[in-house]
Motif scaffolding. Structure first.
Motif, PDB file in Angstrom:
ATOM      1  N   THR A  36       0.790  -1.220   0.000  1.00 19.71           N
ATOM      2  CA  THR A  36       0.000   0.000   0.000  1.00 19.71           C
ATOM      3  C   THR A  36       0.826   1.276   0.000  1.00 19.71           C
ATOM      4  OG1 THR A  36      -0.185  -0.304   2.360  1.00 19.71           O
ATOM      5  CG2 THR A  36      -2.078  -0.919   1.047  1.00 19.71           C
ATOM      6  N   ALA A  37       2.135   1.189  -0.256  1.00 20.34           N
ATOM      7  CA  ALA A  37       2.922   2.421  -0.301  1.00 20.34           C
ATOM      8  C   ALA A  37       2.545   3.267  -1.501  1.00 20.34           C
ATOM      9  CB  ALA A  37       4.411   2.105  -0.319  1.00 20.34           C
ATOM     10  N   GLU A  38       1.928   2.629  -2.523  1.00 16.09           N
ATOM     11  CA  GLU A  38       1.487   3.366  -3.697  1.00 16.09           C
ATOM     12  C   GLU A  38       0.025   3.077  -3.953  1.00 16.09           C
ATOM     13  OE1 GLU A  38       3.768   2.904  -7.424  1.00 16.09           O
ATOM     14  OE2 GLU A  38       5.137   1.917  -6.030  1.00 16.09           O
ATOM     15  N   LEU A  39      -0.707   4.110  -4.356  1.00 16.10           N
ATOM     16  CA  LEU A  39      -2.133   3.934  -4.600  1.00 16.10           C
ATOM     17  C   LEU A  39      -2.386   2.992  -5.775  1.00 16.10           C
ATOM     18  CD1 LEU A  39      -4.928   4.717  -3.773  1.00 16.10           C
ATOM     19  CD2 LEU A  39      -4.764   6.737  -5.187  1.00 16.10           C
ATOM     20  N   LYS A  40      -1.537   3.120  -6.813  1.00 15.01           N
ATOM     21  CA  LYS A  40      -1.747   2.325  -8.019  1.00 15.01           C
ATOM     22  C   LYS A  40      -1.636   0.832  -7.706  1.00 15.01           C
ATOM     23  CE  LYS A  40      -0.161   2.407 -12.789  1.00 15.01           C
ATOM     24  NZ  LYS A  40       1.017   2.750 -13.604  1.00 15.01           N
ATOM     25  N   ALA A  41      -0.603   0.492  -6.940  1.00 19.34           N
ATOM     26  CA  ALA A  41      -0.419  -0.922  -6.580  1.00 19.34           C
ATOM     27  C   ALA A  41      -1.604  -1.411  -5.760  1.00 19.34           C
ATOM     28  CB  ALA A  41       0.878  -1.093  -5.805  1.00 19.34           C
ATOM     29  N   VAL A 149      -5.755   3.131   2.730  1.00 16.62           N
ATOM     30  CA  VAL A 149      -4.387   3.120   3.259  1.00 16.62           C
ATOM     31  C   VAL A 149      -3.411   3.607   2.194  1.00 16.62           C
ATOM     32  CG1 VAL A 149      -2.584   1.691   4.262  1.00 16.62           C
ATOM     33  CG2 VAL A 149      -4.932   1.265   4.862  1.00 16.62           C
ATOM     34  N   GLY A 150      -3.578   3.097   0.959  1.00 20.08           N
ATOM     35  CA  GLY A 150      -2.690   3.493  -0.124  1.00 20.08           C
ATOM     36  C   GLY A 150      -2.760   4.980  -0.395  1.00 20.08           C
ATOM     37  N   PHE A 151      -3.989   5.543  -0.348  1.00 21.82           N
ATOM     38  CA  PHE A 151      -4.194   6.972  -0.586  1.00 21.82           C
ATOM     39  C   PHE A 151      -3.380   7.798   0.400  1.00 21.82           C
ATOM     40  CE2 PHE A 151      -6.554  10.862   0.384  1.00 21.82           C
ATOM     41  CZ  PHE A 151      -6.706  11.413  -0.874  1.00 21.82           C
ATOM     42  N   PHE A 152      -3.547   7.512   1.691  1.00 25.45           N
ATOM     43  CA  PHE A 152      -2.863   8.333   2.689  1.00 25.45           C
ATOM     44  C   PHE A 152      -1.354   8.124   2.654  1.00 25.45           C
ATOM     45  CE2 PHE A 152      -7.113   8.540   4.625  1.00 25.45           C
ATOM     46  CZ  PHE A 152      -7.198   9.921   4.677  1.00 25.45           C
ATOM     47  N   ARG A 153      -0.944   6.873   2.423  1.00 21.83           N
ATOM     48  CA  ARG A 153       0.500   6.642   2.431  1.00 21.83           C
ATOM     49  C   ARG A 153       1.170   7.329   1.258  1.00 21.83           C
ATOM     50  NH1 ARG A 153       2.236   0.636   3.254  1.00 21.83           N
ATOM     51  NH2 ARG A 153       4.279   1.542   3.538  1.00 21.83           N
ATOM     52  N   GLU A 154       0.537   7.255   0.080  1.00 21.97           N
ATOM     53  CA  GLU A 154       1.193   7.882  -1.062  1.00 21.97           C
ATOM     54  C   GLU A 154       1.124   9.400  -0.971  1.00 21.97           C
ATOM     55  OE1 GLU A 154       0.148   6.370  -4.916  1.00 21.97           O
ATOM     56  OE2 GLU A 154       1.329   7.908  -5.913  1.00 21.97           O
ATOM     57  N   LEU A 155      -0.037   9.917  -0.511  1.00 19.88           N
ATOM     58  CA  LEU A 155      -0.204  11.364  -0.439  1.00 19.88           C
ATOM     59  C   LEU A 155       0.766  11.975   0.560  1.00 19.88           C
ATOM     60  CD1 LEU A 155      -1.993  13.698  -1.465  1.00 19.88           C
ATOM     61  CD2 LEU A 155      -3.345  13.417   0.581  1.00 19.88           C
ATOM     62  N   LEU A 156       0.826  11.423   1.767  1.00 18.91           N
ATOM     63  CA  LEU A 156       1.675  11.996   2.802  1.00 18.91           C
ATOM     64  C   LEU A 156       3.133  11.602   2.623  1.00 18.91           C
ATOM     65  CD1 LEU A 156      -0.656  11.429   5.865  1.00 18.91           C
ATOM     66  CD2 LEU A 156      -0.377  13.477   4.502  1.00 18.91           C
ATOM     67  N   THR A 160       2.274  12.455  -3.934  1.00 18.18           N
ATOM     68  CA  THR A 160       1.685  12.180  -5.241  1.00 18.18           C
ATOM     69  C   THR A 160       0.453  11.303  -5.073  1.00 18.18           C
ATOM     70  OG1 THR A 160       3.098  10.257  -5.462  1.00 18.18           O
ATOM     71  CG2 THR A 160       3.879  12.282  -6.457  1.00 18.18           C
ATOM     72  N   LEU A 161      -0.357  11.243  -6.122  1.00 16.89           N
ATOM     73  CA  LEU A 161      -1.459  10.286  -6.165  1.00 16.89           C
ATOM     74  C   LEU A 161      -1.419   9.652  -7.541  1.00 16.89           C
ATOM     75  CD1 LEU A 161      -4.484  12.014  -4.443  1.00 16.89           C
ATOM     76  CD2 LEU A 161      -3.188  10.064  -3.632  1.00 16.89           C
ATOM     77  N   LEU A 162      -1.340   8.332  -7.602  1.00 15.86           N
ATOM     78  CA  LEU A 162      -1.215   7.610  -8.869  1.00 15.86           C
ATOM     79  C   LEU A 162      -0.056   8.161  -9.688  1.00 15.86           C
ATOM     80  CD1 LEU A 162      -4.968   7.404  -9.885  1.00 15.86           C
ATOM     81  CD2 LEU A 162      -3.554   5.528  -9.084  1.00 15.86           C
ATOM     82  N   GLY A 163       0.972   8.659  -8.995  1.00 15.79           N
ATOM     83  CA  GLY A 163       2.143   9.184  -9.691  1.00 15.79           C
ATOM     84  C   GLY A 163       2.036  10.647 -10.079  1.00 15.79           C
ATOM     85  N   LEU A 164       0.852  11.278  -9.907  1.00 10.59           N
ATOM     86  CA  LEU A 164       0.693  12.696 -10.245  1.00 10.59           C
ATOM     87  C   LEU A 164       1.054  13.552  -9.042  1.00 10.59           C
ATOM     88  CD1 LEU A 164      -2.767  12.441 -11.997  1.00 10.59           C
ATOM     89  CD2 LEU A 164      -0.560  12.777 -13.115  1.00 10.59           C
ATOM     90  N   LYS A 165       1.765  14.618  -9.279  1.00 11.68           N
ATOM     91  CA  LYS A 165       2.197  15.466  -8.167  1.00 11.68           C
ATOM     92  C   LYS A 165       1.062  16.399  -7.749  1.00 11.68           C
ATOM     93  CE  LYS A 165       7.039  15.308  -9.323  1.00 11.68           C
ATOM     94  NZ  LYS A 165       7.582  15.400 -10.677  1.00 11.68           N
TER      95      LYS A 165
END
Lengths: 215, 248
Positions: A36-41, A149-156, A160-165
Motif C-alpha cells: 500500500t505504499a502506492e495507490l496504483k499498486a 491506506v494506499g491513498f494516505f500513504r502515497e499522499l503523505l 503524489t497520487l497515482l504518480g501525479l504530483k
C-alpha cells in the motif's frame, strides 16, 4: 424490483462497512499492508483479489455438491492457485513494471485468508449468483481499506497520487511545498501501514460502538 | 559465514511479520495467550524448515527455466532443457506445503493432544498462512543458491516469526491491565503495537551494512529498495538532473 433484491444487495454492502473483511473479520491482512505504499499498486491488488474471489466463489459454488468434504481444502487451494496463475500471467503481460512492484504478493493471494474464508463460509453453502455477489462485496470491502491506506500513504509519503504530483513539486517548491510543507518519508516505510490501519480501525469503532471488543 | 549472515538477516532484518507482513492473520488471531503462541510459532518454524528446502529442490530441478536438463542428459528427452515450468510454481509449492502441514497435524495430535486442541482450527490453517508460502516464494525470487542456505533461510525466517508472535502475545497479556480507549481495544491497539515494534526492528537494518564501512551488501540493499519503490528512483533521478542544472 430492481436487478438486485434487498438480500442480494446486502451481500455487497455489508462487507463494505460493518462486516469488513479486514477490520472486522481480520482476514487478508498480509497483502493489505505490504503493497500500500502506492495507490496504483493498491488498486491493482484490489482488482486482482476481486477477480480471483468472484470467479473462485462461483467455481466452488458450482462444484459444492461434488466436492468431498474431507479434501475440500486441497480442492479450494487448487482452484485459487489456478486463478492466481492466470492473474499473475495477465499482470506480467500487460503491466510488467507493476507486477515487479507487487513481486511475490500476487502469489500470496493464494494464501489470502479472505479467499479461503469466503469459500468455506459462503460458497460451499450457496448458489453461484449469490456467491458471485458475496465475492464482489468482500473483495470490495478489502479493496476499500487497501485504497484508503494506499491513498494516505502515497499522499503523505511522496506527495503524489497515482504518480501525479498533487501537492506541487518538492524540488521546485511549488504548491504546498512553497509554504514549507515536507514529505513524510516515514509513511512509505512498512510500520506506518500498520499504524494507519490501526487508526482506521479506531475511527470505525468509535463511530459504531457495537463493534468494540472486550479487550 | 554466509549461513550466519543469512540466518540473522532472515530473523531480524527481513523479519516475516515486521518487514513483509506475512502471516499476519494467524499472528493476530492466535496471539492472545503466550502458550498457544509458542505452539503455533514452533509449528511454523518446523513447517518452514521443511518446506523451504523441499521447494528449493522442486524449483531447482523441475520448475526453473532449463531445470529439466537432467531429463535430457539421463533419459534422452529432446528439448527438455528449453522448458520453463516456473508458472507452475504456485501450485507445486502449495501442494508441498499442504502435505507437510497435514503431516505436522498428525504428529502434533499424536504427541501433544492438549496443544492440538488449543491450536484448534489454526493448525490446518498453517497451510494458508502466507508466511509459509511467502518463505518459498522469497526463496525463489531471491535466488538462494544452495540447499543448505535454503534450510538456513527457512529456519531463520521461522524463528523470526516465532519471536514476533511471542513478543506480541506477551504484550497483549499485559495490556489487559491498562486502560486503552474503548474503540481502540483489541485489534486496533494490536496493530499499533505491531507498528511500533516494526519501527524497532527497522533499526536492525544497519546491522549488516556496518555503518560507514563499505561492504558488498550495501549496494545490493539499495538496489532492492529502488526496485520496490520506483517513485523514489524517479525522485532521485530528478534530484540528480536538478543538481547538474545548478552546477552548469
Amino acid at each position: 424490483m430492481g436487478l438486485l433484491s434487498k438480500k442480494d444487495a446486502a451481500l455487497i454492502t455489508d462487507p463494505l462497512a460493518d462486516n469488513n473483511p479486514i477490520t472486522i473479520q481480520v482476514l487478508g491482512i498480509c497483502s493489505a499492508l505490504a503493497i500500500t505504499a502506492e495507490l496504483k499498486a493498491s488498486i491493482v491488488m484490489a482488482l486482482s483479489v476481486m477477480a480471483v474471489l468472484a470467479i473462485g466463489n462461483v467455481v466452488i459454488s458450482l462444484m459444492r455438491n461434488i466436492i468431498p468434504s474431507k479434501i475440500r481444502i486441497i480442492v479450494q487451494l487448487v482452484v485459487v492457485a489456478a486463478l492466481v496463475i492466470i492473474v499473475d500471467l495477465v499482470l506480467k503481460a500487460f503491466a510488467y513494471e507493476l507486477s515487479k512492484t507487487l513481486s511475490v504478493f500476487v502469489g500470496l493471494i493464494i494464501t489470502n485468508c479472505i479467499i479461503m474464508g469466503r469459500f468455506e463460509a459462503f460458497a460451499l453453502a450457496n448458489g453461484p449468483w449469490k456467491s458471485f455477489l458475496d465475492g464482489i462485496g468482500n473483495a470490495a470491502g478489502y479493496g476499500l481499506i487497501l485504497i484508503i491506506v494506499g491513498f494516505f500513504r502515497e499522499l503523505l509519503g511522496s506527495g503524489t497520487l497515482l504518480g501525479l504530483k498533487v501537492l506541487g513539486d518538492p524540488i521546485e517548491k511549488t504548491g504546498l511545498y512553497a509554504i514549507g510543507y515536507e514529505n513524510n518519508g516515514f509513511m512509505l516505510l512498512s510500520p506506518m501501514a500498520l499504524i494507519v490501519l490501526g487508526i482506521i480501525i479506531w475511527i470505525q469503532r468509535s463511530r459504531n460502538k457495537s463493534l468494540i471488543e472486550e479487550n | 559465514m554466509e549461513h550466519i549472515e543469512l540466518f540473522f538477516k532472515s530473523i531480524f532484518i527481513d523479519n516475516m511479520v515486521f518487514a513483509t507482513f506475512l502471516g499476519m492473520c494467524s499472528y493476530l488471531a492466535v496471539s492472545k495467550k503466550v502458550s498457544t503462541a509458542v505452539g503455533l510459532g514452533a509449528a511454523v518454524i518446523f513447517v518452514l524448515a521443511v518446506t523451504v528446502p523441499l521447494n528449493w529442490l522442486l524449483d531447482q530441478y523441475i520448475l526453473k527455466e532449463g531445470a529439466l536438463v537432467w531429463l535430457d542428459a539421463k533419459y534422452g528427452v529432446d528439448g527438455a532443457e528449453t522448458l520453463d515450468l516456473s508458472f507452475l510454481s504456485f501450485i507445486m509449492f502449495i501442494a508441498t506445503i499442504a502435505t507437510m502441514v497435514q503431516l505436522v497435524e498428525i504428529i502434533v495430535e499424536k504427541f501433544s493432544p492438549s496443544l492440538y486442541n488449543s491450536l484448534g482450527i489454526f493448525l490446518p490453517l498453517i497451510a494458508v498462512n502466507c508466511a509459509i508460502l511467502g518463505g518459498s516464494l522469497f526463496m525463489q525470487s531471491r535466488e538462494i543458491p544452495s540447499l543448505g542456505l535454503a534450510l538456513t533461510y527457512g529456519v531463520g525466517s521461522g524463528i523470526g516469526w516465532f519471536l514476533a508472535i511471542l513478543a506480541i502475545a506477551a504484550i497483549r497479556e499485559k495490556i489487559r491491565y491498562s486502560s486503552v480507549p474503548p474503540a481502540l481495544r483489541g485489534l486496533g491497539i494490536t496493530f499499533i503495537i505491531t507498528g511500533l515494534m516494526a519501527i524497532g526492528f527497522m533499526s536492525f537494518g544497519g546491522m549488516l551494512t556496518g555503518g560507514d564501512e563499505k561492504t558488498e551488501e550495501a549496494p545490493k540493499v539499495e538496489a532492492k529498495a529502488d526496485k520496490k519503490d520506483p517513485l523514489k528512483k524517479e525522485d532521485a533521478k530528478e534530484i540528480i538532473a536538478e543538481n547538474t542544472k545548478i552546477n552548469k
